[in-house]
Write an enzyme that holds these catalytic residues in place. Structure first.
Site, PDB file in Angstrom:
ATOM      1  N   ARG A   1      43.024  39.959  32.376  1.00  0.00           N
ATOM      2  CA  ARG A   1      42.406  41.488  32.335  1.00  0.00           C
ATOM      3  C   ARG A   1      42.780  41.908  30.784  1.00  0.00           C
ATOM      4  O   ARG A   1      43.799  42.425  30.718  1.00  0.00           O
ATOM      5  CB  ARG A   1      43.076  42.266  33.229  1.00  0.00           C
ATOM      6  CG  ARG A   1      42.584  41.958  34.747  1.00  0.00           C
ATOM      7  CD  ARG A   1      43.385  43.013  35.620  1.00  0.00           C
ATOM      8  NE  ARG A   1      42.801  42.879  36.953  1.00  0.00           N
ATOM      9  CZ  ARG A   1      43.439  42.361  38.117  1.00  0.00           C
ATOM     10  NH1 ARG A   1      44.410  41.617  38.187  1.00  0.00           N
ATOM     11  NH2 ARG A   1      42.529  42.447  39.402  1.00  0.00           N
TER      12      ARG A   1
ATOM     13  N   ARG B   1      38.649  52.261  46.233  1.00  0.00           N
ATOM     14  CA  ARG B   1      39.761  51.437  46.197  1.00  0.00           C
ATOM     15  C   ARG B   1      41.156  51.852  46.175  1.00  0.00           C
ATOM     16  O   ARG B   1      42.078  51.346  46.589  1.00  0.00           O
ATOM     17  CB  ARG B   1      39.596  50.057  45.458  1.00  0.00           C
ATOM     18  CG  ARG B   1      39.712  50.565  43.894  1.00  0.00           C
ATOM     19  CD  ARG B   1      39.275  49.474  43.181  1.00  0.00           C
ATOM     20  NE  ARG B   1      40.358  48.693  42.638  1.00  0.00           N
ATOM     21  CZ  ARG B   1      40.170  47.651  41.810  1.00  0.00           C
ATOM     22  NH1 ARG B   1      39.104  47.345  41.352  1.00  0.00           N
ATOM     23  NH2 ARG B   1      41.005  47.104  41.272  1.00  0.00           N
TER      24      ARG B   1
ATOM     25  N   ARG C   1      38.229  37.996  30.506  1.00  0.00           N
ATOM     26  CA  ARG C   1      37.402  38.885  30.888  1.00  0.00           C
ATOM     27  C   ARG C   1      37.328  39.971  29.952  1.00  0.00           C
ATOM     28  O   ARG C   1      38.446  40.397  29.152  1.00  0.00           O
ATOM     29  CB  ARG C   1      37.742  39.442  32.101  1.00  0.00           C
ATOM     30  CG  ARG C   1      36.793  40.712  32.713  1.00  0.00           C
ATOM     31  CD  ARG C   1      37.092  40.963  33.949  1.00  0.00           C
ATOM     32  NE  ARG C   1      38.084  42.216  34.023  1.00  0.00           N
ATOM     33  CZ  ARG C   1      38.793  42.686  35.378  1.00  0.00           C
ATOM     34  NH1 ARG C   1      38.310  42.580  36.331  1.00  0.00           N
ATOM     35  NH2 ARG C   1      39.577  43.709  34.979  1.00  0.00           N
TER      36      ARG C   1
ATOM     37  N   GLU D   1      31.123  41.632  41.473  1.00  0.00           N
ATOM     38  CA  GLU D   1      31.914  42.859  41.943  1.00  0.00           C
ATOM     39  C   GLU D   1      31.035  44.008  42.518  1.00  0.00           C
ATOM     40  O   GLU D   1      31.449  45.105  43.109  1.00  0.00           O
ATOM     41  CB  GLU D   1      32.692  43.618  40.631  1.00  0.00           C
ATOM     42  CG  GLU D   1      33.502  42.627  40.078  1.00  0.00           C
ATOM     43  CD  GLU D   1      34.513  43.210  39.163  1.00  0.00           C
ATOM     44  OE1 GLU D   1      35.447  43.490  39.406  1.00  0.00           O
ATOM     45  OE2 GLU D   1      33.935  43.580  37.931  1.00  0.00           O
TER      46      GLU D   1
ATOM     47  N   HIS E   1      57.694  54.692  54.445  1.00  0.00           N
ATOM     48  CA  HIS E   1      57.029  54.032  53.251  1.00  0.00           C
ATOM     49  C   HIS E   1      58.105  53.264  52.777  1.00  0.00           C
ATOM     50  O   HIS E   1      57.591  52.341  52.121  1.00  0.00           O
ATOM     51  CB  HIS E   1      56.402  55.201  52.657  1.00  0.00           C
ATOM     52  CG  HIS E   1      55.139  55.746  53.217  1.00  0.00           C
ATOM     53  ND1 HIS E   1      54.568  56.927  53.004  1.00  0.00           N
ATOM     54  CD2 HIS E   1      54.066  54.959  53.767  1.00  0.00           C
ATOM     55  CE1 HIS E   1      53.625  57.269  53.741  1.00  0.00           C
ATOM     56  NE2 HIS E   1      53.281  55.866  54.158  1.00  0.00           N
TER      57      HIS E   1
ATOM     58  N   CYS F   1      38.943  35.975  42.113  1.00  0.00           N
ATOM     59  CA  CYS F   1      40.151  36.446  41.308  1.00  0.00           C
ATOM     60  C   CYS F   1      40.330  37.931  41.853  1.00  0.00           C
ATOM     61  O   CYS F   1      41.274  38.578  41.245  1.00  0.00           O
ATOM     62  CB  CYS F   1      39.656  36.668  39.930  1.00  0.00           C
ATOM     63  SG  CYS F   1      38.314  37.683  39.475  1.00  0.00           S
TER      64      CYS F   1
ATOM     65  N   ASN G   1      38.124  43.078  45.154  1.00  0.00           N
ATOM     66  CA  ASN G   1      38.616  44.608  44.811  1.00  0.00           C
ATOM     67  C   ASN G   1      37.533  45.547  44.900  1.00  0.00           C
ATOM     68  O   ASN G   1      37.349  46.402  45.622  1.00  0.00           O
ATOM     69  CB  ASN G   1      39.683  44.753  43.779  1.00  0.00           C
ATOM     70  CG  ASN G   1      40.976  43.751  43.869  1.00  0.00           C
ATOM     71  OD1 ASN G   1      40.964  43.037  45.129  1.00  0.00           O
ATOM     72  ND2 ASN G   1      41.272  43.491  42.604  1.00  0.00           N
ATOM     73  N   ASP G   2      36.917  45.106  43.804  1.00  0.00           N
ATOM     74  CA  ASP G   2      35.522  46.092  43.578  1.00  0.00           C
ATOM     75  C   ASP G   2      34.397  45.673  44.480  1.00  0.00           C
ATOM     76  O   ASP G   2      33.675  46.788  44.797  1.00  0.00           O
ATOM     77  CB  ASP G   2      35.205  45.901  42.076  1.00  0.00           C
ATOM     78  CG  ASP G   2      36.029  47.040  41.190  1.00  0.00           C
ATOM     79  OD1 ASP G   2      36.152  48.051  41.663  1.00  0.00           O
ATOM     80  OD2 ASP G   2      36.156  46.315  40.080  1.00  0.00           O
TER      81      ASP G   2
HETATM   82  C1  PEP Z   1      38.411  42.924  41.384  1.00  0.00           C
HETATM   83  O1  PEP Z   1      37.552  43.983  41.285  1.00  0.00           O
HETATM   84  O2  PEP Z   1      38.486  42.381  42.262  1.00  0.00           O
HETATM   85  C2  PEP Z   1      38.829  42.479  40.045  1.00  0.00           C
HETATM   86  C3  PEP Z   1      39.521  41.331  39.924  1.00  0.00           C
HETATM   87  O3  PEP Z   1      38.959  43.143  39.030  1.00  0.00           O
HETATM   88  P1  PEP Z   1      39.794  44.470  38.681  1.00  0.00           P
HETATM   89  O4  PEP Z   1      40.694  44.462  40.001  1.00  0.00           O
HETATM   90  O5  PEP Z   1      40.341  44.496  37.758  1.00  0.00           O
HETATM   91  O6  PEP Z   1      38.861  45.461  38.936  1.00  0.00           O
HETATM   92 MG    MG Z   2      37.120  44.832  39.494  1.00  0.00          MG
END
Ligand code: PEP
Ligand code: MG
Length: 839
Positions: free
Chosen positions: A573, A737, A609, A703, A466, A774, A726-727
């Site tokens: 954020r 995640r 946001r 998301e 790692h 994003c 990401n979400d």
């Molecule tokens: C996402 O979910 O991709 C995002 C940009 O928001 P966060 O990572 O802050 O949940």
């Molecule tokens: Mg998100």
């Protein structure tokens, strides 16, 4: 988990003396067939060596090791003596719970560990002294209330190779071949242990050489050194559980069986060097862990040994100390995870998720607790218990598995530091140097950075460690497994480190230094070319605009982002304003920060946001209720609806800034329904009108899959969409995640996620709206191309990624990107999508 059947719990007993109590408890164990009555001799002997009083009215009589042969089956029995019985001078009061232990192996230690927890809860212990319900005691000690009698194994389902049955003593068994490309490493082992624990049965894994492991014990399983293709006998006391386990092993226990490379990206293998010096003092050969070429001076780094002396203390107190240290280490790891997640992304953060699992390994903790109960100090006990496992791991043939030894050492140091009250050491390099070390822990490496390091060479370690993975994330050259010779190199030695070739060249000639520098110049030129063009507008080769913006949370980061070529801020954020302090920022505090950010950007767009708290972002001082499924609960906009005391001041602060700065855009996180957006917009509009401010562009984060699927209905009502990949990925694939076992599969390049993004883009286009991204996929070298090909108009990425993303876009025409995206949508998995670009 050891069972505590009702007949082994005697409620409302009377005992005239310690001897009488011990006799009674042995009587219970003997009657149940756990011990020979002569076992009492071992218990008496033990009492002469050490008092078994544990504290809080609890004693744990148990036999000496010499009496183990009198144990037929591991078990415990509980004698409840409400009136109390005297346990001798060392006890601080009468004993009300006599827990007799007959331990042939270490299974009883789970109960002892639980017991130390129970002892911490005075009210509960006192209740157990007198409760008329045996079930209360059973539940407190085993974690489960007694239920229906255990299910008898069904006949006819057994496939029982006799040898395995003999070895494991379990009636059902089956043969499997381990399919995991990386063998049985921490993640699959954890998954298997979790599955067996949940089912409540017994499962053993036995190798062809006869070595076997309890499948609830992570370290035991790792120590078997199971590599891909190892034949394995799985045995169980329950035929159904056996089938379930065999199926899960064959399915890979969460590993991707199609891969042949390690999870965090294939390490570069030893290749013919593209560049070699001509005349050097010496060459230290290692294995390349991370590419790159640097020239610099060396410096040794040897972590200070943690001096542990065996300070015996009261076992209950020592067990408490151990428990507290493990909890503190676990909390540390949560911080490391969010830190590494922010700096290097989810896959690197997952490394520390695996550390949490090593920390929670029941077998290790039980072993340490057993040593504590034998009278050793907590630090000594934990060090011994973990050292044994580290040594076992080091001996394994398979380098990937052996590399986990350093992970466990890292975890060990973390716990010991808490027990010894020693702060985390800073890796003091005294300036950018080539660091030489026996090994570096992942924690050390994660705390290092380009300002302290040029690169590193370690005597031990492997390319799949790692530590190496983090080095690749840092973009620093690194070599590992050089052997101990590297530790004799004096500080300040001039050296060339060629990560790609896996070599460290010592005392190179001037000509070589010059040649290395030339080579570095070529490599840097490519990066520089991208950097030089960083202020050009983001666009494809044929000039189709794709804005490249920055994800930054603080106005203080704006100058760097602009200097790196940001064309705006695509995601601020705002929850970080809350996370980085210990009280709620006031409306004025917030306004100040938003105003500074808007002003710093001039006429470049700023997308603020609104608060996205919940899920992995916890704000302790808000006192929010814990949720079983925090990612599916009151998170993001849902929390804002619940908490107008947070939402309204934030909206007022933003709108006051928007009044003076037309570059301000606002978007809402975690919108799942049209209703969510309308409700958020209504509140926003109310505040806006109150403050007498005109239109402010409003966007919705995509998301949640439902939002993507409703994009057609949302599009006419919004000004823009911003996809949070990401979400969106976690909710589309139903993969947490932050989950260490799922991190590699949680890939936004999965065609399912791309399909949802396409739906969003198509709907937006029909209504003349634009879509940005994003989430992490926007800064990914494959992601940025696919997203642009899908018609995304803005990519918001971390500051260091800006120049690279612009350069990648500039290399392809929009037609090429569209073609790539169309092909990506038709692929069956993320790996195939990535292969379209990487070949
Ligand atoms: C996402 O979910 O991709 C995002 C940009 O928001 P966060 O990572 O802050 O949940
Ligand atoms: Mg998100």
């Amino acid at each position: 988990m050891i069972e505590l059947p009702q007949q082994l719990v005697k409620i409302g007993a009377q005992a005239t003396s310690k001897e009488d109590a011990i006799q009674q408890v042995v009587g219970l164990l003997a009657a149940a067939g756990n011990v020979d009555p002569a076992y009492i001799g071992g218990m008496r002997e033990r009492e002469t060596q050490a008092n078994t009083y544990l504290g809080s009215g609890v004693a744990i009589p148990h036999g000496t090791p010499d009496s183990r042969h009198l144990i037929h089956r591991t078990g415990i029995a509980v004698l409840q003596v409400p009136a109390g019985v005297n346990w001798g001078e060392d006890a601080d009061g009468p004993v009300h719970l006599v827990i007799g232990i007959a331990a042939a192996s270490d299974e009883h230690l789970q109960i002892l560990r639980r017991l130390t927890r129970v002892l911490g809860d005075e009210k509960l212990v006192e209740k157990l002294w007198t409760t008329p319900e045996a079930g209360d005691i059973i539940e407190a000690l085993t974690g489960e209330r007694p239920s229906a009698p255990p299910q008898a194994p069904r006949l006819g389902e057994s496939q029982q190779p006799e040898q395995a049955q003999m070895l494991s003593g379990l009636p059902y068994s089956a043969q499997v071949t381990l399919p995991n490309p990386q063998g049985m490493h921490a993640r699959p082992a954890t998954m298997l242990a979790g599955m067996v624990k949940k089912a409540g049965g017994t499962v053993r894994l036995t190798r062809e050489n006869g070595k076997s492991a309890n499948a609830t014990k992570l370290m035991e399983m790792l120590s078997l050194g199971l590599t891909q293709g190892t034949p394995l006998t799985v045995s169980s006391d329950n035929a159904e559980l056996l089938k379930q386990v065999v199926d899960a092993i064959q399915a890979g226990l969460g590993d991707d069986l199609s891969l042949t490379s390690p999870p965090a990206g294939p390490p570069p293998s030893k290749r013919t060097p593209e560049w070699m010096p001509k005349s050097v003092g010496a060459t230290v050969e290692g294995v390349n862990a991370a590419d790159g070429l640097v020239v610099g001076f060396t410096r040794q780094h040897a972590p200070k040994p943690l001096i542990v002396t065996d300070q015996a203390g009261d076992p209950a107190q020592e067990a408490e100390k151990l428990d507290a240290a493990i909890k503190a280490a676990d909390a540390d790891l949560d911080n490391v995870i969010s830190d590494v997640h922010a700096k290097f992304g989810a896959d690197k953060a997952a490394i520390f998720g695996a550390h949490k699992e090593l920390l929670a390994d029941e077998g290790t903790i039980q072993d340490a607790v057993a040593k504590v109960l034998d009278g050793h100090g907590a630090a000594f006990a934990y060090q011994q218990a973990t050292n044994e496992r580290i040594d076992q791991l080091k001996k394994l043939d398979d380098p990937t598995l052996a590399a986990r030894a350093i992970d466990l050492s890292d975890v060990q140091r973390r716990v010991l530091r808490h027990l010894l009250g020693i702060k985390e050491e800073n890796v003091d390099t005294g300036g950018p140097v080539i660091l030489l070390a026996p090994d570096l822990t992942p924690s050390d490496t994660a705390r290092l950075g380009p300002d302290t390091l040029l690169g590193f060479a370690t005597a031990q370690g492997g390319p799949t460690s790692h530590t190496a993975i983090i080095a690749r994330g840092l973009g620093l050259p690194a070599i590992v497994a050089t052997g101990d010779g590297v530790l004799d190199v004096p500080d300040g030695t001039l050296a060339i480190l060629d990560g790609s070739a896996g070599n460290l060249y010592l005392n190179p000639s001037e000509a070589d230094v010059a040649a290395a520098k030339e080579r570095m110049a070529v490599l840097a030129a490519e990066r520089e070319k991208a950097r030089a063009a960083r202020h050009e507008p983001g666009a494809t080769k044929d000039g189709k605009r794709v804005e490249v913006a920055a994800n930054i949370n603080r106005a203080s980061a704006a100058a760097d982002a602009l200097d790196a070529g940001a064309e705006g801020v695509g995601l601020m954020r705002t929850e970080f304003l809350f996370l980085e302090r210990d009280s709620i920022p006031t409306e004025d505090d917030q306004e100040q920060e938003y105003r500074a950010m808007a002003a710093a950007l001039g006429d470049k767009p700023l997308i603020i946001r609104t608060l996205d708290i919940g899920g992995d972002k916890e704000v302790p001082y808000l006192g929010l209720a814990r949720e079983d499924n925090s990612f599916l609960g009151i998170r993001g906009i849902r929390l804002c609806f619940e908490r107008p005391d947070l939402f309204l001041p934030q909206l007022r602060a933003i709108i006051r800034v928007a009044k003076d700065h037309p570059n301000v855009h606002v978007m809402f996180p975690m919108i799942a329904t049209l209703e969510d957006f309308r409700r958020a917009r209504a509140t926003f509009d109310e505040v806006r009108q109150e403050l007498g401010v005109g239109h402010v562009p409003l966007g919705v984060m995509i998301e949640v899959p439902s939002a993507a699927l409703m994009a057609e209905q949302l599009a006419p009502e919004v000004d823009f969409f911003s996809v949070g990949t990401n979400d969106l990925t976690q909710y589309t694939l139903a993969m947490d995640r932050m989950h260490p076992q799922l991190a590699r599969q949680t890939d936004a390049m999965h065609p399912a996620v791309l399909q949802l993004i396409k739906l969003t883009v198509d709907a937006a286009q029909r209504h003349g709206k634009w879509v940005g991204v994003c989430g992490g996929a926007a800064g990914d070298d494959v992601g940025c191309l696919m997203l642009a090909g899908l018609g995304v108009k803005e990519l918001s990425v971390s500051t260091p990624q800006i120049a690279g993303v612009k350069a990648a876009l500039r290399n392809r025409t929009s037609a090429e990107l569209q073609e790539l995206a169309t092909r990506a949508l038709a692929q069956t998995d993320a790996a195939a999508v990535r292969a379209l670009v990487k070949g």
